[in-house]
Design an enzyme around this catalytic site. Structure first.
Site, short mmCIF file in Angstrom:
data_model
loop_
_atom_site.label_atom_id
_atom_site.label_comp_id
_atom_site.label_asym_id
_atom_site.label_seq_id
_atom_site.Cartn_x
_atom_site.Cartn_y
_atom_site.Cartn_z
N CYS A 195 0.99 -1.23 0.23
CA CYS A 195 0.36 0.22 0.30
C CYS A 195 0.91 1.23 0.14
O CYS A 195 2.42 1.29 -0.20
CB CYS A 195 -1.12 0.35 1.66
SG CYS A 195 -0.24 0.33 3.03
N ASN A 245 2.46 1.17 3.81
CA ASN A 245 2.85 0.09 4.79
C ASN A 245 2.74 0.36 6.68
O ASN A 245 3.29 0.39 7.01
CB ASN A 245 4.49 -0.18 4.16
CG ASN A 245 4.55 -1.86 4.57
OD1 ASN A 245 6.22 -2.05 5.15
ND2 ASN A 245 3.88 -2.51 4.47
N CYS A 284 -1.18 1.34 7.32
CA CYS A 284 -2.31 0.90 7.82
C CYS A 284 -2.73 -0.52 6.76
O CYS A 284 -3.00 -1.82 7.48
CB CYS A 284 -3.30 1.38 7.46
SG CYS A 284 -3.39 3.32 8.12
N ARG A 285 -3.34 -0.71 5.46
CA ARG A 285 -3.72 -1.45 5.07
C ARG A 285 -2.86 -2.58 5.01
O ARG A 285 -3.04 -4.03 4.72
CB ARG A 285 -4.28 -1.01 3.22
CG ARG A 285 -5.53 0.11 3.77
CD ARG A 285 -5.77 0.43 2.30
NE ARG A 285 -4.48 0.72 1.54
CZ ARG A 285 -4.91 1.51 0.29
NH1 ARG A 285 -6.02 1.94 -0.57
NH2 ARG A 285 -3.21 2.50 0.00
N SER A 286 -2.13 -2.68 4.16
CA SER A 286 -0.25 -3.58 3.37
C SER A 286 -0.38 -4.58 5.55
O SER A 286 -0.21 -5.78 5.57
CB SER A 286 0.30 -3.13 2.59
OG SER A 286 1.27 -2.34 3.56
N ASP A 314 -7.94 3.71 2.08
CA ASP A 314 -6.72 4.11 3.43
C ASP A 314 -7.82 4.18 4.17
O ASP A 314 -8.46 6.21 4.34
CB ASP A 314 -6.03 4.96 2.40
CG ASP A 314 -4.59 4.66 3.29
OD1 ASP A 314 -4.64 4.89 4.10
OD2 ASP A 314 -3.12 5.34 2.54
#
Length: 156
Positions: A8, A11, A13-15, A123
């Site tokens: 993401c 690196n 939050c999402r990933s 995000d």
């Protein structure tokens, strides 16, 4: 070893959420000796930092370990090392293509393209909705594990 990389923007939050969640799924299916999981950023803003507190909180809520999660950049070398490179949105995919120099390569996949949702994962750094992100990441990670098991003949 099958290597999976979630990517993401930052690196944080999402990933890392996807990395932790996917690692948990892999462990529960007794595939952790076969599948290695990591995450990376397309930007350099958060390198070396732990995940966002919202990510840590949602992982804790669902009893998923966040151990070892630290922001790192996506590199050109990652294309060689990883069998599956998974972006969270169209912008991530474009950045992955640019960083790896491999546009439209089939190992580079937008996570929700593996589901019937076919959309970007918002995000939560900007939306604040970590629960929505967790739900979408969870759906995508389950679909990804099925895809890998099917493609690699790992019937679980």
């Amino acid at each position: 070893m099958i290597n999976v990389l979630f990517v993401c923007l930052g690196n944080i939050c999402r990933s890392p959420m996807a990395e932790a969640l996917f690692r948990d799924l892999v462990t529960k299916e007794n595939l952790n000796d076969i599948i290695l999981v990591d995450s990376a950023a397309t930007s350099s803003w958060q390198i070396g930092l732990p995940p966002h507190q919202g990510t840590l909180d949602i992982l804790k809520k669902y009893n998923i370990s966040s151990n070892g999660l630290v922001g790192r950049p996506l590199t050109k070398e990652d294309f060689r090392k990883f069998d599956y490179i998974i972006g969270m949105d169209k912008s991530n995919i474009k950045d992955i293509y640019n960083i790896t120099g491999k546009p439209n390569h089939p190992k580079i996949i937008r996570l929700l393209d593996l589901t019937k949702d076919w959309k970007d994962i918002p995000d939560p750094f900007f939306t604040g909705d970590f629960e929505e992100t967790y739900s979408l990441v969870s759906t995508g990670c389950r679909a990804l594990l099925k895809k890998i098991c099917r493609e690699q003949n790992l019937y679980n």
